[in-house]
Design an enzyme around this catalytic site. Structure first.
Site, mmCIF file in Angstrom:
data_model
loop_
_atom_site.group_PDB
_atom_site.id
_atom_site.type_symbol
_atom_site.label_atom_id
_atom_site.label_comp_id
_atom_site.label_asym_id
_atom_site.label_seq_id
_atom_site.Cartn_x
_atom_site.Cartn_y
_atom_site.Cartn_z
ATOM 1 C CE LYS A 196 95.829 85.475 25.249
ATOM 2 N NZ LYS A 196 96.991 85.008 25.852
ATOM 3 C CE LYS A 250 92.744 83.827 27.243
ATOM 4 N NZ LYS A 250 94.240 83.594 27.755
HETATM 5 C C1 PBG Z 1 98.349 85.146 28.104
HETATM 6 C C2 PBG Z 1 97.465 84.690 28.828
HETATM 7 C C3 PBG Z 1 95.987 85.588 29.034
HETATM 8 C C4 PBG Z 1 95.302 84.732 29.668
HETATM 9 C C5 PBG Z 1 95.756 83.310 29.936
HETATM 10 N N1 PBG Z 1 97.269 83.190 29.407
HETATM 11 C C6 PBG Z 1 95.916 86.635 28.592
HETATM 12 C C7 PBG Z 1 96.669 88.058 28.618
HETATM 13 O O1 PBG Z 1 97.102 88.196 29.921
HETATM 14 O O2 PBG Z 1 96.878 88.659 28.044
HETATM 15 C C8 PBG Z 1 93.687 85.140 30.360
HETATM 16 C C9 PBG Z 1 93.267 84.072 30.991
HETATM 17 C C10 PBG Z 1 92.153 84.815 31.683
HETATM 18 O O3 PBG Z 1 91.604 85.814 31.563
HETATM 19 O O4 PBG Z 1 91.375 84.165 32.269
HETATM 20 N N2 PBG Z 1 99.484 84.322 27.901
HETATM 21 ZN ZN ZN Z 2 101.589 85.435 27.843
#
Ligand code: PBG
Ligand code: ZN
Length: 329
Positions: A196, A250
């Site tokens: 991620k 991601k």
């Molecule tokens: C963090 C989280 C994120 C997303 C889902 N859970 C990233 C973040 O805020 O750092 C992003 C999902 C999206 O942008 O669709 N736990």
């Molecule tokens: Zn988070």
């Protein structure tokens, strides 16, 4: 005869193009992210994500039923709370939305569609971080993974089929696997957000989830540097070693090379998350008449599958599944 090779033969007609297509986009490969909020009878449009809604648990059930009818095979649940604190108690509080949603959906839908629960702290902590703060502005890795494992067990007990940790702390997949097994939940699967990245494409989601980090801070201390691809393979290897059943990359569109490399290296199913910014950017351009949303959507989702993702988590799941069903007739 010149030229000897005529690849255009295979492109001339729709039936031939259908026949020779290498990558197919079917609803079974799509996962729909959904935002669950406290309250009842709520289905409130999310401004930063046109076409997406904040749903109270009662209205969530209708949405999930509609997705199941369209052939979407899983939903990914994100919760919100009205009470944030240092350890993110709202994540697994008895009246918390994910516990309630998991129980209700399991009862109403049984196993018609998979319930994946995102496990993280950022929507529930006052710090807005995915972890519990440690000394000097750092995160407390070990306290964080203990807490995440606790939340994971609560979600799984309530009815979640799959736990999806999105925090990027070290060792959390192992901690969650051990906690699930110790609680007799050895059939609960783990889909880890293994690679991620600290991406600019999360903006619309943070609005929707109420999970933005403080303005002066970001998540580069735990999310990955977008410049690194080999490091993603190390992260994925660790998560698989710790017990991840499915590994996710991601965001998706700007990381197709990482998806491709992961597909080539590992034998576990690979998921990709087409994140909020990828969706919102197309929506915004389409609203201005600059892009054809449906064509851009299918091109993006097909590219992610072509790169090697077995499944895609996408805000387009419902629309893409609906158009797929219509196109068949
Ligand atoms: C963090 C989280 C994120 C997303 C889902 N859970 C990233 C973040 O805020 O750092 C992003 C999902 C999206 O942008 O669709 N736990
Ligand atoms: Zn988070």
């Amino acid at each position: 005869m010149f030229p000897a090779h005529r690849p255009r033969r295979l492109r001339r007609t729709l039936w031939m193009r259908d026949l020779v297509r290498e990558t197919r986009l079917a609803p079974e490969a799509l996962i729909a992210p959904l935002f669950v909020v406290p309250g009842t009878k709520i289905r409130r449009p999310i401004p930063s994500l046109p076409g997406q809604f904040h749903l109270s648990v009662d209205r969530l059930a209708e949405e999930v039923e509609a997705l199941a009818d369209l052939g979407v095979r899983a939903v990914l649940l994100f919760g919100r709370t009205e009470r944030k604190d240092a350890r993110g108690s709202g994540a697994d509080a008895r009246e918390g939305v994910i516990l309630k949603a998991s129980a209700l959906l399991k009862k109403r839908l049984s196993n018609r569609i998979g319930l994946i629960a995102d496990v993280c702290l950022c929507a529930y902590t006052t710090s807005g971080h995915c972890a519990i703060p440690g000394r000097g502005g750092a995160v407390d890795n070990d306290a964080s993974i203990r807490r995440l494992a606790q939340i994971a067990v609560a979600y799984a007990k309530a009815g979640a089929d799959v736990i999806a940790p999105s925090d990027m702390m070290d060792g959390r997949v192992g901690a969650i696997r051990r906690a699930l097994d110790a609680a007799g939940l050895s059939s609960t699967a783990i889909l880890s957000y293994a690679a991620k990245y600290a991406s600019a494409f999360y903006g619309p989601f943070r609005d929707a989830a109420g999970s933005a980090p403080p303005a002066s801070q970001d998540r580069r201390g735990y999310q990955m540097d977008p410049a690194n691809a080999r490091e993603a393979l190390r992260e994925i290897a660790l998560d698989i070693d710790e017990g991840a059943d499915i590994a996710m990359v991601k965001p998706a569109l700007a990381y197709l090379d990482v998806i491709r490399a992961a597909r080539g290296r590992f034998d576990v199913p690979i998921a990709a998350y087409s994140v909020s910014g990828e969706y919102a950017a197309v929506k915004a351009a389409a609203a201005k008449g600059w892009l054809d949303e449906r064509a851009a959507r299918d091109e993006i989702l097909t590219a992610i599958r072509r790169a090697g993702a077995d499944m895609i988590c996408t805000y387009w799941a419902r629309d893409a599944a609906r158009d797929h069903a219509r196109a068949k007739h």
